[in-house]
Design a protein around this motif. Sequence first.
Motif, PDB file in Angstrom:
ATOM      1  N   LEU A 158      -7.723  -6.540  -2.292  1.00  0.00           N
ATOM      2  CA  LEU A 158      -6.551  -7.368  -2.561  1.00  0.00           C
ATOM      3  C   LEU A 158      -5.611  -7.388  -1.367  1.00  0.00           C
ATOM      4  N   THR A 159      -4.846  -8.453  -1.244  1.00  0.00           N
ATOM      5  CA  THR A 159      -3.837  -8.547  -0.181  1.00  0.00           C
ATOM      6  C   THR A 159      -2.627  -7.691  -0.554  1.00  0.00           C
TER       7      THR A 159
ATOM      8  N   ARG B  99       0.438  -8.725  -1.087  1.00  0.00           N
ATOM      9  CA  ARG B  99       1.145  -9.335  -2.211  1.00  0.00           C
ATOM     10  C   ARG B  99       0.427  -9.060  -3.527  1.00  0.00           C
ATOM     11  N   GLN B 100      -0.892  -9.170  -3.525  1.00  0.00           N
ATOM     12  CA  GLN B 100      -1.643  -8.946  -4.755  1.00  0.00           C
ATOM     13  C   GLN B 100      -1.556  -7.489  -5.214  1.00  0.00           C
ATOM     14  N   ASN B 101      -1.559  -6.564  -4.269  1.00  0.00           N
ATOM     15  CA  ASN B 101      -1.405  -5.153  -4.629  1.00  0.00           C
ATOM     16  C   ASN B 101      -0.033  -4.873  -5.234  1.00  0.00           C
TER      17      ASN B 101
ATOM     18  N   THR C  30       1.991  -6.937  -6.787  1.00  0.00           N
ATOM     19  CA  THR C  30       2.230  -7.586  -8.081  1.00  0.00           C
ATOM     20  C   THR C  30       1.226  -7.187  -9.155  1.00  0.00           C
ATOM     21  N   LEU C  31       0.201  -6.418  -8.784  1.00  0.00           N
ATOM     22  CA  LEU C  31      -0.866  -6.090  -9.733  1.00  0.00           C
ATOM     23  C   LEU C  31      -0.356  -5.426 -11.014  1.00  0.00           C
TER      24      LEU C  31
ATOM     25  N   GLU D 135       1.159  -8.001 -13.321  1.00  0.00           N
ATOM     26  CA  GLU D 135       0.168  -8.933 -13.852  1.00  0.00           C
ATOM     27  C   GLU D 135      -0.690  -8.276 -14.926  1.00  0.00           C
TER      28      GLU D 135
ATOM     29  N   ASP E 228      -0.323 -11.488   3.241  1.00  0.00           N
ATOM     30  CA  ASP E 228      -1.720 -11.881   3.039  1.00  0.00           C
ATOM     31  C   ASP E 228      -2.708 -10.932   3.731  1.00  0.00           C
TER      32      ASP E 228
END
Length: 251
Positions: free
Chosen positions: A105-106, A108-110, A112-113, A116, A141
């Motif tokens: 994951l990027t 940002r994805q880490n 917000t994980l 989510e 990213d």
Amino acid sequence: MTRTPYSAVAVRDLVKTYRTGSAAQTVLDGVTLAFPGGTFTAVMGPSGSGKSTLLQCAAGLDRPTSGSVTIEGTELSGLDEAALTRFRRDRLGFVFQAYNLVPTLTVRQNVTLPAELAGRRVDDTAVRDVLGRLGLADHADTKPAAMSGGQQQRVAIARALLSEPAVIFADEPTGALDSRSAAQVLKLLRDAVSGAGRTIVMVTHDPVAASVADAVVFFADGRVVETVIDPRVDAVAARMATLGAPVGAGR
């Protein structure tokens, strides 16, 4: 009139015993402590003193054998596992020596994980703000493998801060970092207390890290032996030496 700080985290008569067959080892021996809201407390002691077990129990990651843990007025022993999981997710933040980032994951994805997974709406403005404050705006990213250890730890801190937790528990957050990266991470944690009013409980073996805190709680043999307010590096190192813990030693 001076306002008396409330106890964001309070443990009372905390006992943790591990059993192996007929043998039992008591790691926490009747610990009673209060961590005031909006303060930064370091917990130190020799290897095996019980400091990391204290953090695990205080954070609701492990159940004590007996005694109580209360965070922000909620007694954890009254929560079943599902409710305890929700409470940790919604009210607490965690920063560990192992960054616990998902490599695929990027940034940002880490970050917000957790939100989510909890089914919460992610506020893009809040994400940009926290990444910007931590110097990660240009790395949203980027994936963890392309980042330094200090940068990855900042991602872990961003993840912890995004949900605006009442309390952040940190276990050796600078243990794997060089001195420059460690100083950056400690400043970020200090700012979370001084600027945003978070409460931080941090286990560390490093007198320099401990000196950033408002107070240091010294542990030995599963008990609190002393609490020092406004700690200095030399005084912390000297006290650790009397407890039989070489400066720079691990847990």
